[in-house]
Scaffold this motif. Sequence first.
Motif, PDB file in Angstrom:
ATOM      1  N   ALA A  15       0.818  -1.212   0.000  1.00 18.57           N
ATOM      2  CA  ALA A  15       0.000   0.000   0.000  1.00 18.57           C
ATOM      3  C   ALA A  15       0.856   1.269   0.000  1.00 18.57           C
ATOM      4  O   ALA A  15       0.371   2.348  -0.330  1.00 18.57           O
ATOM      5  CB  ALA A  15      -0.933   0.003   1.210  1.00 18.57           C
ATOM      6  N   ARG A  16       2.122   1.146   0.369  1.00 16.37           N
ATOM      7  CA  ARG A  16       3.017   2.301   0.407  1.00 16.37           C
ATOM      8  C   ARG A  16       3.677   2.581  -0.944  1.00 16.37           C
ATOM      9  O   ARG A  16       4.370   3.595  -1.101  1.00 16.37           O
ATOM     10  CB  ARG A  16       4.098   2.102   1.473  1.00 16.37           C
ATOM     11  CG  ARG A  16       3.549   1.984   2.888  1.00 16.37           C
ATOM     12  CD  ARG A  16       4.671   2.071   3.901  1.00 16.37           C
ATOM     13  NE  ARG A  16       5.256   3.400   3.951  1.00 16.37           N
ATOM     14  CZ  ARG A  16       4.889   4.361   4.793  1.00 16.37           C
ATOM     15  NH1 ARG A  16       3.918   4.140   5.657  1.00 16.37           N
ATOM     16  NH2 ARG A  16       5.487   5.530   4.765  1.00 16.37           N
ATOM     17  N   VAL A  17       3.494   1.695  -1.902  1.00 19.48           N
ATOM     18  CA  VAL A  17       4.086   1.908  -3.225  1.00 19.48           C
ATOM     19  C   VAL A  17       3.427   3.130  -3.868  1.00 19.48           C
ATOM     20  O   VAL A  17       2.197   3.240  -3.891  1.00 19.48           O
ATOM     21  CB  VAL A  17       3.883   0.673  -4.118  1.00 19.48           C
ATOM     22  CG1 VAL A  17       4.368   0.942  -5.539  1.00 19.48           C
ATOM     23  CG2 VAL A  17       4.609  -0.533  -3.525  1.00 19.48           C
ATOM     24  N   PRO A  18       4.200   4.095  -4.373  1.00 20.19           N
ATOM     25  CA  PRO A  18       3.607   5.286  -4.989  1.00 20.19           C
ATOM     26  C   PRO A  18       2.774   4.932  -6.208  1.00 20.19           C
ATOM     27  O   PRO A  18       2.972   3.881  -6.840  1.00 20.19           O
ATOM     28  CB  PRO A  18       4.831   6.138  -5.363  1.00 20.19           C
ATOM     29  CG  PRO A  18       5.983   5.185  -5.401  1.00 20.19           C
ATOM     30  CD  PRO A  18       5.675   4.124  -4.393  1.00 20.19           C
ATOM     31  N   GLU A  19       1.832   5.811  -6.549  1.00 22.44           N
ATOM     32  CA  GLU A  19       0.918   5.540  -7.659  1.00 22.44           C
ATOM     33  C   GLU A  19       1.657   5.302  -8.970  1.00 22.44           C
ATOM     34  O   GLU A  19       1.198   4.534  -9.817  1.00 22.44           O
ATOM     35  CB  GLU A  19      -0.067   6.705  -7.821  1.00 22.44           C
ATOM     36  CG  GLU A  19      -1.072   6.819  -6.684  1.00 22.44           C
ATOM     37  CD  GLU A  19      -2.086   7.915  -6.956  1.00 22.44           C
ATOM     38  OE1 GLU A  19      -2.065   8.480  -8.072  1.00 22.44           O
ATOM     39  OE2 GLU A  19      -2.894   8.203  -6.060  1.00 22.44           O
ATOM     40  N   ARG A  20       2.777   5.974  -9.131  1.00 21.26           N
ATOM     41  CA  ARG A  20       3.534   5.805 -10.378  1.00 21.26           C
ATOM     42  C   ARG A  20       4.258   4.468 -10.445  1.00 21.26           C
ATOM     43  O   ARG A  20       4.841   4.107 -11.473  1.00 21.26           O
ATOM     44  CB  ARG A  20       4.547   6.934 -10.525  1.00 21.26           C
ATOM     45  CG  ARG A  20       5.641   6.923  -9.472  1.00 21.26           C
ATOM     46  CD  ARG A  20       6.621   8.063  -9.647  1.00 21.26           C
ATOM     47  NE  ARG A  20       7.705   8.018  -8.683  1.00 21.26           N
ATOM     48  CZ  ARG A  20       7.632   8.450  -7.442  1.00 21.26           C
ATOM     49  NH1 ARG A  20       6.489   8.980  -6.999  1.00 21.26           N
ATOM     50  NH2 ARG A  20       8.674   8.380  -6.629  1.00 21.26           N
ATOM     51  N   GLY A  21       4.255   3.726  -9.321  1.00 20.26           N
ATOM     52  CA  GLY A  21       4.920   2.441  -9.274  1.00 20.26           C
ATOM     53  C   GLY A  21       6.392   2.568  -8.930  1.00 20.26           C
ATOM     54  O   GLY A  21       6.876   3.651  -8.585  1.00 20.26           O
ATOM     55  N   LEU A  22       7.107   1.471  -9.006  1.00 23.71           N
ATOM     56  CA  LEU A  22       8.534   1.432  -8.712  1.00 23.71           C
ATOM     57  C   LEU A  22       9.320   1.023  -9.950  1.00 23.71           C
ATOM     58  O   LEU A  22       8.820   0.293 -10.804  1.00 23.71           O
ATOM     59  CB  LEU A  22       8.820   0.425  -7.586  1.00 23.71           C
ATOM     60  CG  LEU A  22       8.217   0.709  -6.206  1.00 23.71           C
ATOM     61  CD1 LEU A  22       8.435  -0.494  -5.295  1.00 23.71           C
ATOM     62  CD2 LEU A  22       8.815   1.960  -5.590  1.00 23.71           C
ATOM     63  N   ARG A  23      10.556   1.491 -10.014  1.00 21.28           N
ATOM     64  CA  ARG A  23      11.446   1.042 -11.077  1.00 21.28           C
ATOM     65  C   ARG A  23      11.747  -0.442 -10.881  1.00 21.28           C
ATOM     66  O   ARG A  23      11.612  -0.970  -9.767  1.00 21.28           O
ATOM     67  CB  ARG A  23      12.737   1.855 -11.059  1.00 21.28           C
ATOM     68  CG  ARG A  23      12.527   3.333 -11.409  1.00 21.28           C
ATOM     69  CD  ARG A  23      13.843   4.093 -11.346  1.00 21.28           C
ATOM     70  NE  ARG A  23      13.665   5.494 -11.652  1.00 21.28           N
ATOM     71  CZ  ARG A  23      13.645   6.013 -12.874  1.00 21.28           C
ATOM     72  NH1 ARG A  23      13.813   5.204 -13.926  1.00 21.28           N
ATOM     73  NH2 ARG A  23      13.484   7.296 -13.068  1.00 21.28           N
ATOM     74  N   PRO A  24      12.154  -1.132 -11.937  1.00 21.66           N
ATOM     75  CA  PRO A  24      12.367  -2.590 -11.833  1.00 21.66           C
ATOM     76  C   PRO A  24      13.279  -3.012 -10.688  1.00 21.66           C
ATOM     77  O   PRO A  24      12.994  -3.982  -9.985  1.00 21.66           O
ATOM     78  CB  PRO A  24      12.965  -2.943 -13.200  1.00 21.66           C
ATOM     79  CG  PRO A  24      12.388  -1.914 -14.130  1.00 21.66           C
ATOM     80  CD  PRO A  24      12.311  -0.649 -13.321  1.00 21.66           C
ATOM     81  N   LYS A  25      14.389  -2.294 -10.466  1.00 25.48           N
ATOM     82  CA  LYS A  25      15.301  -2.690  -9.392  1.00 25.48           C
ATOM     83  C   LYS A  25      14.672  -2.463  -8.024  1.00 25.48           C
ATOM     84  O   LYS A  25      14.844  -3.265  -7.101  1.00 25.48           O
ATOM     85  CB  LYS A  25      16.617  -1.929  -9.516  1.00 25.48           C
ATOM     86  CG  LYS A  25      17.458  -2.375 -10.709  1.00 25.48           C
ATOM     87  CD  LYS A  25      18.808  -1.679 -10.726  1.00 25.48           C
ATOM     88  CE  LYS A  25      19.663  -2.184 -11.888  1.00 25.48           C
ATOM     89  NZ  LYS A  25      20.997  -1.515 -11.926  1.00 25.48           N
ATOM     90  N   ALA A  26      13.934  -1.370  -7.877  1.00 25.81           N
ATOM     91  CA  ALA A  26      13.241  -1.121  -6.613  1.00 25.81           C
ATOM     92  C   ALA A  26      12.150  -2.164  -6.395  1.00 25.81           C
ATOM     93  O   ALA A  26      11.911  -2.606  -5.268  1.00 25.81           O
ATOM     94  CB  ALA A  26      12.656   0.287  -6.595  1.00 25.81           C
ATOM     95  N   ALA A  27      11.493  -2.564  -7.479  1.00 25.39           N
ATOM     96  CA  ALA A  27      10.459  -3.599  -7.375  1.00 25.39           C
ATOM     97  C   ALA A  27      11.073  -4.923  -6.918  1.00 25.39           C
ATOM     98  O   ALA A  27      10.449  -5.690  -6.173  1.00 25.39           O
ATOM     99  CB  ALA A  27       9.759  -3.780  -8.719  1.00 25.39           C
ATOM    100  N   ALA A  28      12.307  -5.177  -7.327  1.00 23.20           N
ATOM    101  CA  ALA A  28      12.988  -6.393  -6.885  1.00 23.20           C
ATOM    102  C   ALA A  28      13.267  -6.338  -5.386  1.00 23.20           C
ATOM    103  O   ALA A  28      13.140  -7.353  -4.687  1.00 23.20           O
ATOM    104  CB  ALA A  28      14.295  -6.563  -7.664  1.00 23.20           C
ATOM    105  N   VAL A  29      13.627  -5.162  -4.893  1.00 24.32           N
ATOM    106  CA  VAL A  29      13.830  -5.001  -3.449  1.00 24.32           C
ATOM    107  C   VAL A  29      12.517  -5.230  -2.716  1.00 24.32           C
ATOM    108  O   VAL A  29      12.478  -5.925  -1.693  1.00 24.32           O
ATOM    109  CB  VAL A  29      14.386  -3.597  -3.133  1.00 24.32           C
ATOM    110  CG1 VAL A  29      14.458  -3.391  -1.616  1.00 24.32           C
ATOM    111  CG2 VAL A  29      15.765  -3.414  -3.749  1.00 24.32           C
ATOM    112  N   LEU A  30      11.436  -4.662  -3.233  1.00 25.28           N
ATOM    113  CA  LEU A  30      10.130  -4.843  -2.605  1.00 25.28           C
ATOM    114  C   LEU A  30       9.747  -6.315  -2.549  1.00 25.28           C
ATOM    115  O   LEU A  30       9.210  -6.796  -1.537  1.00 25.28           O
ATOM    116  CB  LEU A  30       9.066  -4.048  -3.367  1.00 25.28           C
ATOM    117  CG  LEU A  30       7.635  -4.173  -2.835  1.00 25.28           C
ATOM    118  CD1 LEU A  30       7.530  -3.567  -1.435  1.00 25.28           C
ATOM    119  CD2 LEU A  30       6.649  -3.496  -3.778  1.00 25.28           C
ATOM    120  N   ASP A  31      10.019  -7.046  -3.617  1.00 22.72           N
ATOM    121  CA  ASP A  31       9.698  -8.473  -3.638  1.00 22.72           C
ATOM    122  C   ASP A  31      10.427  -9.230  -2.522  1.00 22.72           C
ATOM    123  O   ASP A  31       9.865 -10.131  -1.896  1.00 22.72           O
ATOM    124  CB  ASP A  31      10.066  -9.078  -4.998  1.00 22.72           C
ATOM    125  CG  ASP A  31       9.097  -8.662  -6.094  1.00 22.72           C
ATOM    126  OD1 ASP A  31       7.983  -8.205  -5.751  1.00 22.72           O
ATOM    127  OD2 ASP A  31       9.468  -8.778  -7.280  1.00 22.72           O
TER     128      ASP A  31
END
Length: 292
Positions: A15-31
């Motif tokens: 729910a804290r992910v910004p509306e614009r989403g995350l860059r691929p590397k940041a998305a990997a950290v989130l995962d």
Amino acid sequence: MTEPRTDTYDEWLRARVPERGLRPKAAAVLDVLVSQPRRASYGSAAELAQLAGVNVATVTRTAQALGFAGWPALQQELRARYLSSLSAGQVAAEHAGAGSPSSRSLRRDLDSLAVLNRRLDEAVLLTIAEAVAAARRTVVVADGSYAAVGLALAHNARLAGYPVAAVTAGDSELANVVAALGPEDVLIAISFWRLYESTVLAAHEARSRGTRVFALTDAASPALAAAAEEVVMVPAEGEAFFPSLTAGIAVAQALVTQLAAVDPARTGASIEAAEAMWAKFGLLHRRPAPPS
């Protein structure tokens, strides 16, 4: 009525992910944060970076994208939320380690106080103190072992000259107190670890009545945060099966100290009146010497 709950670890994080989403590397950290909560809660930024296949700077930027100053601030809340998902027995197992349990506990509290000192926003304490000073009355809601923090806060605030009362047990008493709240009042909700449902409900009901609501907690649930005007984040991880109250007591003391500075004349007069009454009741074993 309470807000929709998104209190699970992964729901809160996503729910804290910004509306614009995350860059691929940041998305990997989130995962990694979502899939390995224990390692995220206790690992270093370098360890998280290795697991996600990125560099340490990306971990820091991901934390900032999620609304935190950096990795240490994010990890503090990650760990609080991870521990809140465990039973008391599981929490105790998490903290099993080498060395003296009492020494580990003291070191943990010292670390928590250091974190609190670095991150506490003094402006927020001033806001709460001024709200309490201006209120018709203030109710402090704190149940279970957290009642110790609420009782200390209420006791010293009354000594400082302000009508503050703690409700520490019994849903019927809490319901009656909340029913009498209005726009001229303040409610301070204190709850850590898994939070008490009655505390969250009281915060929402008070807010719906126009009461100013503030919260002291270690991991603000969306439901509690939605009701509170300000949330003071307090490190509360202990070394046993229960949260530590040391940092919570420190915040209560800091808040009362700030409150006493709002109107020093009022506080001085209140303390003098209390001293005189203590003398009449013969409460003290050691009494102050009369002025010469």
